[in-house]
Design a protein around this motif. Structure first.
Motif: not given
Ligand code: CU
Length: 481
Positions: A407-408, A463, A465, A468, A473
């Motif tokens: 998931p992002h 993102c 997260l 990430h 990202m």
């Molecule tokens: Cu992500």
């Protein structure tokens, strides 16, 4: 993969085993009597003192520092905090107020301070472009120009966000306004209106925070096996025997949480990331990706005094935890007549969008893992140029396939956006509000709409997260005249 299927099956995919589980503190077992759960009172972060005597201005001072905290068992864990050992005080301001901050970095490395969800000039956004060197301070100033909301602040230094947040650097940022004042809902901080900062952490056997990452930890994000609420394991919160407002923040680095109550009771969600929903939405659980917030109203009037339900948090991926427990006290003197209508939102219209941009959140890409549109963050590259005063649609997809379906969680600085649709379907009622972060599950395509106004300059999208984000990202959009 269908949204429902992913949310069910990803629980099983756990990235913990890779470094060897016995180097970490195991997840304590409630029934094993590991230690006395639900006896430590939930700490409520103090409200940060406003140093200004002028009612039109709020002046605050924050210091990022190292400290030691009793997060788990008997250990005194080295941590970081703002004006304290772990987490930071709650900042509370009003719409229209001028805000001056002094942010001092007492760490031995650079950091930044980002106001997550706040619409501010780019130079005061506190992203990676505004580093604060060790021993120096930063003085952002801006005027609050948005409606009542539960926002938060956290560091955002290039490549260091995950570690700094994991060590404890985060706090809440409340905006209040006349609309919030006028609603008959609980609003007394720490009395019937409580912040719950939910995080998970992993510890080494010596009680230090285990911010080390195997490749699995990078790909999944660092998923902890011990749940903390406001920096405390298994706390108990005494609440009045009536309607209580909880402001939930998923303050984890990379874990998606499904949050509900042990007895499955219904509650009302009244606000999303950026403020009130138009009307309360009845739910038994909320789904929050890292960085997202939800305000909920829970009715404790039917509970026996001295008892109360647990707050149950399902980690995706990870385990199911009773993160804290409520203990119901006397009925409050105030009773609330719940409004059916909370606010009227200013809906952005698809027909007003001057263009649609597409973003592919790529778990794997041609240029390596964890990219957006095949690119990793480069401070010297502007990825998107947006014209000031225009409305745009951003179509964000997560097409990860195969074994690694990640998931992002897409976060845009500068704006509060609205979700137009998810895989062509209108968003669930609880997502029909102002948002700054949105969960994009594998196989999903989410269209959001935003208006870029008031400020020019360079902002981030990334993102949320954090493992990430730190691997690149992230991209930059510049709002231009
Ligand atoms: Cu992500």
């Amino acid at each position: 993969m269908k949204r429902r299927t992913f949310l069910k099956t990803s629980c099983a995919a756990l990235g913990l085993a890779v470094l060897g589980e016995n180097v970490f503190l195991p997840q304590p077992v409630l029934s094993a009597g590991d230690y006395q759960p639900f006896t430590t009172p939930l700490p409520v972060p103090p409200l940060l003192e406003n140093l200004s005597t002028d009612p039109g201005t709020a002046s605050f001072s924050l210091t990022a520092q190292r400290g030691k905290s009793r997060l788990v068992k008997e250990f005194l864990t080295p941590t970081m905090g703002y004006n304290g050992n772990y987490l930071g005080p709650t900042i509370r301001v009003r719409n229209g107020q001028k805000v001056h901050l002094n942010v001092l970095n007492k760490l031995d490395q650079q950091t930044t301070l980002h106001w997550h969800g706040l619409h501010v000039p780019a130079e005061f956004d506190g992203g990676p472009r505004q580093p604060i060197a060790p021993g120096t301070s930063w003085q952002p100033k801006f005027t609050i120009n948005q409606q009542a909301a539960t926002l938060w602040y956290h560091p955002h230094a290039m490549g260091l966000t995950g570690e700094h947040v994991y060590m404890g650097l985060a706090g809440l940022f409340y905006i209040e306004d006349e609309v919030a004042d006028s609603l008959a809902i609980p609003k007394t901080y720490g009395v019937d209106d409580f912040p719950l900062i939910i995080q998970d952490r992993r510890f080494f056997q010596d009680g230090t925070l285990a911010y080390v990452q195997s490749m699995m930890d990078v790909m999944h994000g660092l998923i902890g096996n011990i749940l903390l609420v406001n920096g405390t394991e298994w706390p108990v919160l005494e609440v009045p025997g009536g309607l209580v407002r909880l402001r939930l923040l998923n303050g984890s680095n990379s874990t998606i949480y499904r949050i509900g109550f042990g007895d499955g009771r219904r509650f009302l969600q009244i606000a999303t990331d950026g403020g009130f929903l138009e009307q309360p939405v009845g739910l038994t659980e909320v789904l929050l990706s890292p960085g997202e917030r939800a305000e909920i109203l829970v009715d404790f009037s039917g509970d026996t005094k001295g008892n109360g339900p647990g707050l149950v948090v399902d980690q995706l991926p990870g385990g199911r935890h009773e993160a804290m427990r409520f203990q119901v006290g006397p009925a409050p003197s105030t009773s609330f007549a719940l409004p059916e209508k909370l606010v009227t939102l200013d809906w952005l219209q698809e027909k007003d969008a001057v263009q649609t941009r597409t973003f592919s959140m790529e778990t794997f890409s041609q240029s390596g893992p964890l990219a957006i549109n095949g690119k990793h963050m480069d401070m010297n590259r502007i990825d998107e140029k947006v014209k000031l005063g225009t409305t745009e649609i951003w179509e964000i997809s997560n097409l990860s396939t195969g074994m690694m379906q990640m998931p992002h969680s897409m976060h845009l600085h500068d704006v509060q956006f609205q979700v137009l649709d998810r895989n062509g379907q209108p968003p669930e009622p609880q997502e029909r509000g102002r948002k700054d972060t949105v969960l994009i599950l594998p196989g999903e395509k989410v269209r959001i709409i935003a208006r870029f106004e008031d400020y020019t300059g360079i902002y981030m999208y990334h993102c949320h997260l954090l493992e990430h984000e730190d691997r690149g990202m992230m991209g930059q959009f510049e709002v231009v005249e």
